[in-house]
Design a protein around this motif. Sequence first.
Motif, PDB file in Angstrom:
ATOM      1  N   ARG A 116       0.829  -1.216   0.000  1.00  0.00           N
ATOM      2  CA  ARG A 116       0.000   0.000   0.000  1.00  0.00           C
ATOM      3  C   ARG A 116       0.858   1.258   0.000  1.00  0.00           C
ATOM      4  N   ALA A 117       1.900   1.278   0.803  1.00  0.00           N
ATOM      5  CA  ALA A 117       2.710   2.491   0.979  1.00  0.00           C
ATOM      6  C   ALA A 117       3.585   2.800  -0.230  1.00  0.00           C
ATOM      7  N   LEU A 118       4.090   1.760  -0.889  1.00  0.00           N
ATOM      8  CA  LEU A 118       5.022   1.968  -1.994  1.00  0.00           C
ATOM      9  C   LEU A 118       4.312   2.393  -3.276  1.00  0.00           C
ATOM     10  N   ALA A 119       4.949   3.287  -3.996  1.00  0.00           N
ATOM     11  CA  ALA A 119       4.460   3.705  -5.313  1.00  0.00           C
ATOM     12  C   ALA A 119       4.693   2.563  -6.304  1.00  0.00           C
ATOM     13  N   PRO A 120       3.887   2.482  -7.350  1.00  0.00           N
ATOM     14  CA  PRO A 120       4.123   1.457  -8.372  1.00  0.00           C
ATOM     15  C   PRO A 120       5.562   1.536  -8.904  1.00  0.00           C
ATOM     16  N   GLY A 121       6.199   0.376  -9.008  1.00  0.00           N
ATOM     17  CA  GLY A 121       7.568   0.291  -9.512  1.00  0.00           C
ATOM     18  C   GLY A 121       8.635   0.560  -8.468  1.00  0.00           C
ATOM     19  N   ALA A 122       8.244   0.898  -7.241  1.00  0.00           N
ATOM     20  CA  ALA A 122       9.217   1.245  -6.191  1.00  0.00           C
ATOM     21  C   ALA A 122      10.009   0.020  -5.737  1.00  0.00           C
ATOM     22  N   PRO A 123      11.319   0.205  -5.483  1.00  0.00           N
ATOM     23  CA  PRO A 123      12.147  -0.898  -5.012  1.00  0.00           C
ATOM     24  C   PRO A 123      11.944  -1.186  -3.524  1.00  0.00           C
ATOM     25  N   LEU A 124      12.157  -2.454  -3.172  1.00  0.00           N
ATOM     26  CA  LEU A 124      12.113  -2.938  -1.802  1.00  0.00           C
ATOM     27  C   LEU A 124      13.318  -3.834  -1.603  1.00  0.00           C
ATOM     28  N   VAL A 125      14.076  -3.587  -0.530  1.00  0.00           N
ATOM     29  CA  VAL A 125      15.252  -4.396  -0.223  1.00  0.00           C
ATOM     30  C   VAL A 125      15.142  -4.885   1.209  1.00  0.00           C
ATOM     31  N   VAL A 126      15.328  -6.196   1.388  1.00  0.00           N
ATOM     32  CA  VAL A 126      15.344  -6.802   2.722  1.00  0.00           C
ATOM     33  C   VAL A 126      16.719  -7.431   2.897  1.00  0.00           C
ATOM     34  N   VAL A 127      17.461  -6.948   3.904  1.00  0.00           N
ATOM     35  CA  VAL A 127      18.866  -7.305   4.085  1.00  0.00           C
ATOM     36  C   VAL A 127      19.094  -8.000   5.426  1.00  0.00           C
ATOM     37  N   TYR A 128      20.015  -8.958   5.403  1.00  0.00           N
ATOM     38  CA  TYR A 128      20.478  -9.642   6.607  1.00  0.00           C
ATOM     39  C   TYR A 128      22.002  -9.635   6.580  1.00  0.00           C
ATOM     40  N   GLY A 129      22.612 -10.241   7.566  1.00  0.00           N
ATOM     41  CA  GLY A 129      24.061 -10.378   7.561  1.00  0.00           C
ATOM     42  C   GLY A 129      24.488 -11.255   6.398  1.00  0.00           C
ATOM     43  N   ALA A 130      25.781 -11.372   6.207  1.00  0.00           N
ATOM     44  CA  ALA A 130      26.282 -12.194   5.104  1.00  0.00           C
ATOM     45  C   ALA A 130      25.756 -13.617   5.220  1.00  0.00           C
ATOM     46  N   ASP A 131      25.492 -14.038   6.443  1.00  0.00           N
ATOM     47  CA  ASP A 131      24.890 -15.346   6.690  1.00  0.00           C
ATOM     48  C   ASP A 131      23.815 -15.156   7.750  1.00  0.00           C
ATOM     49  N   PRO A 132      22.570 -14.911   7.348  1.00  0.00           N
ATOM     50  CA  PRO A 132      21.522 -14.558   8.307  1.00  0.00           C
ATOM     51  C   PRO A 132      21.194 -15.639   9.313  1.00  0.00           C
ATOM     52  N   THR A 133      21.586 -16.873   9.069  1.00  0.00           N
ATOM     53  CA  THR A 133      21.228 -17.968   9.963  1.00  0.00           C
ATOM     54  C   THR A 133      22.410 -18.473  10.782  1.00  0.00           C
ATOM     55  N   ASP A 134      23.570 -17.908  10.605  1.00  0.00           N
ATOM     56  CA  ASP A 134      24.807 -18.395  11.223  1.00  0.00           C
ATOM     57  C   ASP A 134      25.130 -19.820  10.791  1.00  0.00           C
ATOM     58  N   SER A 135      24.594 -20.233   9.676  1.00  0.00           N
ATOM     59  CA  SER A 135      24.852 -21.560   9.119  1.00  0.00           C
ATOM     60  C   SER A 135      25.020 -21.403   7.615  1.00  0.00           C
ATOM     61  N   PRO A 136      26.237 -21.507   7.107  1.00  0.00           N
ATOM     62  CA  PRO A 136      26.462 -21.300   5.682  1.00  0.00           C
ATOM     63  C   PRO A 136      25.557 -22.148   4.794  1.00  0.00           C
ATOM     64  N   THR A 137      25.202 -23.333   5.230  1.00  0.00           N
ATOM     65  CA  THR A 137      24.366 -24.199   4.401  1.00  0.00           C
ATOM     66  C   THR A 137      22.925 -23.709   4.325  1.00  0.00           C
ATOM     67  N   ARG A 138      22.513 -22.829   5.259  1.00  0.00           N
ATOM     68  CA  ARG A 138      21.135 -22.344   5.261  1.00  0.00           C
ATOM     69  C   ARG A 138      20.968 -20.937   4.703  1.00  0.00           C
ATOM     70  N   ALA A 139      22.059 -20.235   4.447  1.00  0.00           N
ATOM     71  CA  ALA A 139      21.957 -18.841   3.986  1.00  0.00           C
ATOM     72  C   ALA A 139      21.138 -18.720   2.707  1.00  0.00           C
ATOM     73  N   ARG A 140      21.447 -19.525   1.706  1.00  0.00           N
ATOM     74  CA  ARG A 140      20.710 -19.462   0.437  1.00  0.00           C
ATOM     75  C   ARG A 140      19.246 -19.864   0.629  1.00  0.00           C
ATOM     76  N   ALA A 141      19.010 -20.857   1.473  1.00  0.00           N
ATOM     77  CA  ALA A 141      17.637 -21.294   1.741  1.00  0.00           C
ATOM     78  C   ALA A 141      16.845 -20.180   2.420  1.00  0.00           C
ATOM     79  N   THR A 142      17.495 -19.434   3.306  1.00  0.00           N
ATOM     80  CA  THR A 142      16.820 -18.328   3.981  1.00  0.00           C
ATOM     81  C   THR A 142      16.427 -17.259   2.978  1.00  0.00           C
ATOM     82  N   LEU A 143      17.338 -16.891   2.095  1.00  0.00           N
ATOM     83  CA  LEU A 143      17.019 -15.890   1.077  1.00  0.00           C
ATOM     84  C   LEU A 143      15.917 -16.387   0.146  1.00  0.00           C
ATOM     85  N   ALA A 144      15.938 -17.660  -0.186  1.00  0.00           N
ATOM     86  CA  ALA A 144      14.883 -18.222  -1.036  1.00  0.00           C
ATOM     87  C   ALA A 144      13.534 -18.125  -0.324  1.00  0.00           C
TER      88      ALA A 144
END
Length: 174
Positions: A116-144
């Motif tokens: 609702r708040a964003l204008a059409p076409g507006a970007p949205l970025v959600v960021v975590y640490g380089a490894d948001p789960t503290d488990s390298p094997t889960r980082a990609r799964a978390t982003l997915a």
Amino acid sequence: MPGEPSENRHRFAVDLLAAPAGATVLEFGAGTGAGSAQVLANDPAARVVVVDRSATAVARIGLRLADELAEGRVTLLDVELAALELPEGSVDAAFGVNVNAFWMTMALRESAALMRALAPGAPLVVVYGADPTDSPTRARATLASVAANLASGGFLVEREVVAAEGSAVVARRP
């Protein structure tokens, strides 16, 4: 402190966001306000809407951005993202750093508030640490998972990014 991991992560988020000059930018789950401070430092014409559910965090951000607040470049809101009510399409870009709702839940209410708040076409970025789960094997799964949750909320997911500064999902409001 500049150069600390959190500050670097916020700089990373703002760089990925690439908000247009003079934009109104929403930082949700703002914590220290480091991201908003970065937006304002990068663009003297920018305005920020800073959202955090913690009254303590909002007060601390108010002190950090006191000059910009007095100039009318900052709006501080003590509210959960899911309950955010801004005029429709009033925000040009939005980002959040370490906002757990997007990878721990489907975040449908949060996505709806952003949609609702964003204008059409507006970007949205959600960021975590380089490894948001503290488990390298889960980082990609978390982003997915974050990407899937944003897509379920109606956002167009553009890419997932993993870099030394952090990991992120970059999306856009249709």
